[in-house]
Scaffold this motif. Structure first.
Motif, PDB file in Angstrom:
ATOM      1  N   GLU A  29       6.556  -8.057   3.039  1.00  0.00           N
ATOM      2  CA  GLU A  29       5.246  -8.664   2.788  1.00  0.00           C
ATOM      3  C   GLU A  29       4.234  -8.278   3.868  1.00  0.00           C
ATOM      4  OE1 GLU A  29       8.039 -10.840   2.724  1.00  0.00           O
ATOM      5  OE2 GLU A  29       8.183 -10.739   0.550  1.00  0.00           O
ATOM      6  N   TYR A  30       4.751  -7.814   5.018  1.00  0.00           N
ATOM      7  CA  TYR A  30       3.897  -7.421   6.129  1.00  0.00           C
ATOM      8  C   TYR A  30       4.098  -5.935   6.393  1.00  0.00           C
ATOM      9  CZ  TYR A  30       4.080 -12.437   6.699  1.00  0.00           C
ATOM     10  OH  TYR A  30       4.009 -13.774   6.458  1.00  0.00           O
ATOM     11  N   THR A  31       3.054  -5.265   6.840  1.00  0.00           N
ATOM     12  CA  THR A  31       3.207  -3.851   7.142  1.00  0.00           C
ATOM     13  C   THR A  31       4.096  -3.692   8.368  1.00  0.00           C
ATOM     14  OG1 THR A  31       1.227  -3.823   8.516  1.00  0.00           O
ATOM     15  CG2 THR A  31       0.950  -3.242   6.189  1.00  0.00           C
ATOM     16  N   PHE A  32       4.839  -2.608   8.400  1.00  0.00           N
ATOM     17  CA  PHE A  32       5.738  -2.351   9.528  1.00  0.00           C
ATOM     18  C   PHE A  32       4.943  -2.226  10.826  1.00  0.00           C
ATOM     19  CE2 PHE A  32       8.246   0.582  12.219  1.00  0.00           C
ATOM     20  CZ  PHE A  32       9.341  -0.224  12.396  1.00  0.00           C
ATOM     21  N   THR A  88       0.856  -1.183   0.000  1.00  0.00           N
ATOM     22  CA  THR A  88       0.000   0.000   0.000  1.00  0.00           C
ATOM     23  C   THR A  88       0.894   1.235   0.000  1.00  0.00           C
ATOM     24  OG1 THR A  88      -0.018   0.131   2.406  1.00  0.00           O
ATOM     25  CG2 THR A  88      -1.744  -1.214   1.365  1.00  0.00           C
ATOM     26  N   ASN A  89       0.301   2.398  -0.175  1.00  0.00           N
ATOM     27  CA  ASN A  89       1.074   3.645  -0.096  1.00  0.00           C
ATOM     28  C   ASN A  89       1.786   3.749   1.245  1.00  0.00           C
ATOM     29  OD1 ASN A  89       0.364   4.423  -2.657  1.00  0.00           O
ATOM     30  ND2 ASN A  89      -1.292   5.754  -1.981  1.00  0.00           N
ATOM     31  N   LYS A  90       1.085   3.385   2.313  1.00  0.00           N
ATOM     32  CA  LYS A  90       1.671   3.401   3.654  1.00  0.00           C
ATOM     33  C   LYS A  90       2.826   2.400   3.726  1.00  0.00           C
ATOM     34  CE  LYS A  90       0.336   2.446   8.410  1.00  0.00           C
ATOM     35  NZ  LYS A  90      -0.747   2.059   9.303  1.00  0.00           N
ATOM     36  N   LEU A 123      11.458   4.384   4.124  1.00  0.00           N
ATOM     37  CA  LEU A 123      12.091   4.853   5.360  1.00  0.00           C
ATOM     38  C   LEU A 123      13.007   3.784   5.946  1.00  0.00           C
ATOM     39  CD1 LEU A 123       9.064   6.692   7.014  1.00  0.00           C
ATOM     40  CD2 LEU A 123      11.176   7.744   6.161  1.00  0.00           C
ATOM     41  N   ILE A 124      12.546   2.556   5.948  1.00  0.00           N
ATOM     42  CA  ILE A 124      13.348   1.454   6.490  1.00  0.00           C
ATOM     43  C   ILE A 124      14.623   1.273   5.678  1.00  0.00           C
ATOM     44  CG2 ILE A 124      13.393  -1.066   6.764  1.00  0.00           C
ATOM     45  CD1 ILE A 124      10.333  -0.742   7.539  1.00  0.00           C
TER      46      ILE A 124
END
Length: 79
Positions: free
Chosen positions: A74-77, A6-8, A15-16
């Motif tokens: 693959e997973y959101t932060f 996603t955009n997020k 950033l990471i």
């Protein structure tokens, strides 16, 4: 099958990567800014103590940053 970021998710991945590749303090600061409050409020709901929730928030973010190299896109932060 890998989910499309996603955009997020894309923002967080950028950033990471900046944090890992350059040790960019601005990237760490931005991640902290994005996730400190939501993490704090989740922890506060669990412990019902402001100071303990603050301490746990800082500890959790510190551990997350130490293990940032293990992040899997693959997973959101946030998870």
């Amino acid at each position: 099958m890998r989910n499309k970021l996603t955009n997020k998710g894309e923002r967080d991945l950028k950033l990471i990567n900046k944090a890992l590749e350059n040790g960019d303090p601005t990237a760490y600061r931005e991640l902290m800014k994005l996730y400190r409050d939501p993490l704090y409020f989740m922890l506060y709901e669990k412990v019902s103590n402001e100071e303990l929730a603050k301490d746990l928030t800082i500890e959790a973010l510190g551990k997350a940053f130490q293990k940032l190299h293990l992040y899997t896109p693959e997973y959101t932060f946030s998870t």
